[in-house]
Design an enzyme around this catalytic site. Structure first.
Site, PDB file in Angstrom:
ATOM      1  N   LYS A  13       5.028  40.697  52.173  1.00  0.00           N
ATOM      2  CA  LYS A  13       6.250  40.448  52.586  1.00  0.00           C
ATOM      3  C   LYS A  13       6.822  40.604  53.986  1.00  0.00           C
ATOM      4  O   LYS A  13       7.422  39.787  54.777  1.00  0.00           O
ATOM      5  CB  LYS A  13       7.346  41.296  51.990  1.00  0.00           C
ATOM      6  CG  LYS A  13       7.224  41.254  50.287  1.00  0.00           C
ATOM      7  CD  LYS A  13       8.459  42.234  49.461  1.00  0.00           C
ATOM      8  CE  LYS A  13       8.059  43.490  49.934  1.00  0.00           C
ATOM      9  NZ  LYS A  13       6.938  43.858  49.145  1.00  0.00           N
ATOM     10  N   ARG A  86      15.686  45.382  45.013  1.00  0.00           N
ATOM     11  CA  ARG A  86      14.798  45.929  44.019  1.00  0.00           C
ATOM     12  C   ARG A  86      15.106  46.547  42.775  1.00  0.00           C
ATOM     13  O   ARG A  86      14.142  47.023  42.043  1.00  0.00           O
ATOM     14  CB  ARG A  86      14.283  47.129  44.918  1.00  0.00           C
ATOM     15  CG  ARG A  86      12.718  46.703  45.585  1.00  0.00           C
ATOM     16  CD  ARG A  86      12.446  47.920  46.223  1.00  0.00           C
ATOM     17  NE  ARG A  86      11.006  48.540  46.564  1.00  0.00           N
ATOM     18  CZ  ARG A  86      10.382  48.166  47.746  1.00  0.00           C
ATOM     19  NH1 ARG A  86      11.190  47.386  48.663  1.00  0.00           N
ATOM     20  NH2 ARG A  86       9.072  48.387  47.871  1.00  0.00           N
ATOM     21  N   ARG A 125      -4.404  48.481  54.681  1.00  0.00           N
ATOM     22  CA  ARG A 125      -3.344  48.278  55.733  1.00  0.00           C
ATOM     23  C   ARG A 125      -3.479  49.357  56.906  1.00  0.00           C
ATOM     24  O   ARG A 125      -3.342  50.472  56.722  1.00  0.00           O
ATOM     25  CB  ARG A 125      -2.166  47.931  55.027  1.00  0.00           C
ATOM     26  CG  ARG A 125      -1.191  47.744  56.086  1.00  0.00           C
ATOM     27  CD  ARG A 125       0.386  47.609  55.413  1.00  0.00           C
ATOM     28  NE  ARG A 125       0.524  48.410  54.204  1.00  0.00           N
ATOM     29  CZ  ARG A 125       1.527  48.032  53.570  1.00  0.00           C
ATOM     30  NH1 ARG A 125       2.253  47.029  53.687  1.00  0.00           N
ATOM     31  NH2 ARG A 125       1.891  48.981  52.627  1.00  0.00           N
ATOM     32  N   ARG A 158       0.380  54.203  56.424  1.00  0.00           N
ATOM     33  CA  ARG A 158       1.659  54.824  55.716  1.00  0.00           C
ATOM     34  C   ARG A 158       1.198  55.766  54.931  1.00  0.00           C
ATOM     35  O   ARG A 158       0.151  55.635  54.159  1.00  0.00           O
ATOM     36  CB  ARG A 158       2.349  53.655  55.123  1.00  0.00           C
ATOM     37  CG  ARG A 158       3.155  53.054  56.039  1.00  0.00           C
ATOM     38  CD  ARG A 158       3.896  51.821  55.553  1.00  0.00           C
ATOM     39  NE  ARG A 158       4.280  51.750  54.039  1.00  0.00           N
ATOM     40  CZ  ARG A 158       4.623  50.738  53.463  1.00  0.00           C
ATOM     41  NH1 ARG A 158       4.914  49.691  53.901  1.00  0.00           N
ATOM     42  NH2 ARG A 158       5.224  50.872  52.187  1.00  0.00           N
ATOM     43  N   ARG A 169       3.835  52.401  42.802  1.00  0.00           N
ATOM     44  CA  ARG A 169       4.466  51.583  43.249  1.00  0.00           C
ATOM     45  C   ARG A 169       4.396  50.476  42.772  1.00  0.00           C
ATOM     46  O   ARG A 169       5.385  49.868  42.360  1.00  0.00           O
ATOM     47  CB  ARG A 169       4.088  51.406  44.851  1.00  0.00           C
ATOM     48  CG  ARG A 169       4.659  52.533  45.715  1.00  0.00           C
ATOM     49  CD  ARG A 169       4.172  52.535  47.098  1.00  0.00           C
ATOM     50  NE  ARG A 169       4.056  51.586  47.728  1.00  0.00           N
ATOM     51  CZ  ARG A 169       3.539  51.003  48.789  1.00  0.00           C
ATOM     52  NH1 ARG A 169       2.380  51.935  49.003  1.00  0.00           N
ATOM     53  NH2 ARG A 169       3.222  49.929  49.428  1.00  0.00           N
TER      54      ARG A 169
HETATM   55  P1  AP5 Z   1       2.383  43.364  54.153  1.00  0.00           P
HETATM   56  O1  AP5 Z   1       2.982  42.435  54.861  1.00  0.00           O
HETATM   57  O2  AP5 Z   1       2.628  44.936  54.839  1.00  0.00           O
HETATM   58  O3  AP5 Z   1       2.883  43.633  52.819  1.00  0.00           O
HETATM   59  P2  AP5 Z   1       4.475  44.022  52.060  1.00  0.00           P
HETATM   60  O4  AP5 Z   1       4.448  43.157  50.950  1.00  0.00           O
HETATM   61  O5  AP5 Z   1       5.398  44.187  53.198  1.00  0.00           O
HETATM   62  O6  AP5 Z   1       3.943  45.496  51.599  1.00  0.00           O
HETATM   63  P3  AP5 Z   1       4.700  46.911  51.679  1.00  0.00           P
HETATM   64  O7  AP5 Z   1       3.792  47.982  50.990  1.00  0.00           O
HETATM   65  O8  AP5 Z   1       5.416  47.229  52.803  1.00  0.00           O
HETATM   66  O9  AP5 Z   1       5.735  46.661  50.297  1.00  0.00           O
HETATM   67  P4  AP5 Z   1       6.687  47.614  49.517  1.00  0.00           P
HETATM   68  O10 AP5 Z   1       7.685  46.944  49.005  1.00  0.00           O
HETATM   69  O11 AP5 Z   1       5.693  48.517  48.832  1.00  0.00           O
HETATM   70  O12 AP5 Z   1       6.981  48.680  50.891  1.00  0.00           O
HETATM   71  P5  AP5 Z   1       8.329  49.094  51.598  1.00  0.00           P
HETATM   72  O13 AP5 Z   1       8.168  49.156  52.638  1.00  0.00           O
HETATM   73  O14 AP5 Z   1       9.404  47.764  51.141  1.00  0.00           O
HETATM   74  O15 AP5 Z   1       0.939  43.219  53.905  1.00  0.00           O
HETATM   75  C1  AP5 Z   1      -0.051  44.259  53.170  1.00  0.00           C
HETATM   76  C2  AP5 Z   1      -1.648  44.156  53.602  1.00  0.00           C
HETATM   77  O16 AP5 Z   1      -1.871  42.870  53.537  1.00  0.00           O
HETATM   78  C3  AP5 Z   1      -1.348  44.118  55.410  1.00  0.00           C
HETATM   79  O17 AP5 Z   1      -2.820  45.018  55.670  1.00  0.00           O
HETATM   80  C4  AP5 Z   1      -1.633  42.815  55.728  1.00  0.00           C
HETATM   81  O18 AP5 Z   1      -2.500  42.606  57.085  1.00  0.00           O
HETATM   82  C5  AP5 Z   1      -2.262  42.168  54.639  1.00  0.00           C
HETATM   83  N1  AP5 Z   1      -1.916  40.799  54.397  1.00  0.00           N
HETATM   84  C6  AP5 Z   1      -0.605  39.918  54.297  1.00  0.00           C
HETATM   85  N2  AP5 Z   1      -0.651  38.943  53.934  1.00  0.00           N
HETATM   86  C7  AP5 Z   1      -2.024  38.433  53.611  1.00  0.00           C
HETATM   87  C8  AP5 Z   1      -2.780  37.488  53.322  1.00  0.00           C
HETATM   88  N3  AP5 Z   1      -2.198  36.355  53.351  1.00  0.00           N
HETATM   89  N4  AP5 Z   1      -4.089  37.419  53.278  1.00  0.00           N
HETATM   90  C9  AP5 Z   1      -4.680  38.564  53.451  1.00  0.00           C
HETATM   91  N5  AP5 Z   1      -4.263  39.906  53.795  1.00  0.00           N
HETATM   92  C10 AP5 Z   1      -2.785  39.854  53.941  1.00  0.00           C
HETATM   93  O19 AP5 Z   1       8.957  50.212  50.599  1.00  0.00           O
HETATM   94  C11 AP5 Z   1       8.319  51.307  50.693  1.00  0.00           C
HETATM   95  C12 AP5 Z   1       9.161  52.331  50.008  1.00  0.00           C
HETATM   96  O20 AP5 Z   1      10.553  52.747  50.485  1.00  0.00           O
HETATM   97  C13 AP5 Z   1       9.190  52.247  48.406  1.00  0.00           C
HETATM   98  O21 AP5 Z   1       8.168  52.305  47.647  1.00  0.00           O
HETATM   99  C14 AP5 Z   1      10.660  52.973  48.306  1.00  0.00           C
HETATM  100  O22 AP5 Z   1      10.212  54.247  47.796  1.00  0.00           O
HETATM  101  C15 AP5 Z   1      11.422  52.667  49.322  1.00  0.00           C
HETATM  102  N6  AP5 Z   1      12.017  51.572  49.332  1.00  0.00           N
HETATM  103  C16 AP5 Z   1      12.213  50.416  50.257  1.00  0.00           C
HETATM  104  N7  AP5 Z   1      13.099  49.639  49.730  1.00  0.00           N
HETATM  105  C17 AP5 Z   1      13.893  50.165  48.815  1.00  0.00           C
HETATM  106  C18 AP5 Z   1      14.757  49.656  48.162  1.00  0.00           C
HETATM  107  N8  AP5 Z   1      15.459  48.459  48.329  1.00  0.00           N
HETATM  108  N9  AP5 Z   1      15.429  50.521  47.020  1.00  0.00           N
HETATM  109  C19 AP5 Z   1      14.922  51.698  46.844  1.00  0.00           C
HETATM  110  N10 AP5 Z   1      13.765  52.196  47.487  1.00  0.00           N
HETATM  111  C20 AP5 Z   1      13.327  51.217  48.503  1.00  0.00           C
HETATM  112 MG    MG Z   2       6.356  45.714  53.991  1.00  0.00          MG
END
Ligand code: AP5
Ligand code: MG
Length: 212
Positions: A13, A86, A125, A158, A169
């Site tokens: 994402k 979410r 990552r 992270r 997660r």
């Molecule tokens: P990346 O693009 O970083 O993936 P992502 O989908 O953004 O993954 P996240 O881990 O950030 O998602 P998340 O939902 O767990 O975390 P968030 O920060 O939202 O890509 C991942 C890896 O793959 C990278 O190394 C990249 O280089 C690689 N990659 C990407 N595309 C690729 C491809 N096509 N091929 C190969 N490799 C590829 O949330 C974190 C925490 O915050 C949650 O657990 C929760 O505690 C809190 N939180 C956030 N939002 C909310 C909400 N709305 N409500 C409640 N709690 C929340």
């Molecule tokens: Mg992300």
């Protein structure tokens, strides 16, 4: 114009949102990034969120709503919501928020990926503090600790990017975020994209859908 990017942790994402932002000039709103900024700044909200995020659980809906409301102000050409909504409650909150501003959701894009690939991507990552570049050690030969894009030396992992938190997660994603997909999947503006392909291929599909 509002674009929602759905998908499990590590689905890509953040990577895709950054490309969309550069191409279309939309504001990238990642609730995860907003929460991490609060943690880094040591605010009250950040202090409450820190342990929850490290465990892999979701932060309470009301805490995230406040951050989202502020971020949505001055979105200009449009906004990409990365990681919101979410939960079923967040979906309702977002719909109310949007209808109050007269905006509308133009696209909901769900990036799909297998579980094995998800955990591998998450634990490998890394992100650059200087330029924000998200990258993956699996694709870098002889990693020298520096950002492959800008050469910055402040590369970090992270705290929730370990195997235990990643599995938690994923569990949370299936239990709490499945209703979000259900809420949108029959809409004409909903699209599933295969995330198990090179970044550019995934991006191509996303652009086609945004421009449809
Ligand atoms: P990346 O693009 O970083 O993936 P992502 O989908 O953004 O993954 P996240 O881990 O950030 O998602 P998340 O939902 O767990 O975390 P968030 O920060 O939202 O890509 C991942 C890896 O793959 C990278 O190394 C990249 O280089 C690689 N990659 C990407 N595309 C690729 C491809 N096509 N091929 C190969 N490799 C590829 O949330 C974190 C925490 O915050 C949650 O657990 C929760 O505690 C809190 N939180 C956030 N939002 C909310 C909400 N709305 N409500 C409640 N709690 C929340
Ligand atoms: Mg992300």
């Amino acid at each position: 114009m509002i674009v929602l990017l759905l998908g499990a942790p590590g689905a890509g994402k953040g990577t895709q949102a950054d490309l969309i932002k550069k191409k279309y000039g939309f504001k990238h709103i990642s609730t995860g990034d907003l929460l991490r900024a609060e943690v880094a700044a040591g605010t009250e909200l950040g202090k409450r969120a820190d342990a929850i995020m490290k465990s892999g659980a979701l932060v309470p809906d009301e805490m995230v709503l406040e951050l989202l409301q502020n971020a949505l102000k001055n979105s200009g050409k449009g906004a990409i919501l990365d990681g919101y909504p979410r939960t079923a409650a967040q979906t309702e909150m977002l719909k109310n928020l949007i209808s109050a501003t007269g905006e509308k959701i133009s696209a909901v894009i769900n990036i799909k990926l297998s579980e094995k690939e998800i955990v591998d991507r998450i634990v490998m990552r890394r992100q650059c503090k200087k330029c924000g570049n998200i990258f993956n050690l699996r694709f870098i030969k002889n990693f020298d600790g520096k950002c492959p894009k800008c050469g910055g030396a402040d590369v970090y992992q992270r705290p929730d990017d370990n195997e235990t938190a990643a599995k938690k997660r994923l569990e949370v994603y299936h239990a709490q975020t499945a209703p979000v997909v259900e809420a949108f999947k029959n809409e004409p503006f909903y699209k599933e994209v295969d995330g198990n392909r090179p970044v550019e291929k995934v991006f191509e599909d996303i652009c086609k859908f945004i421009e449809r």
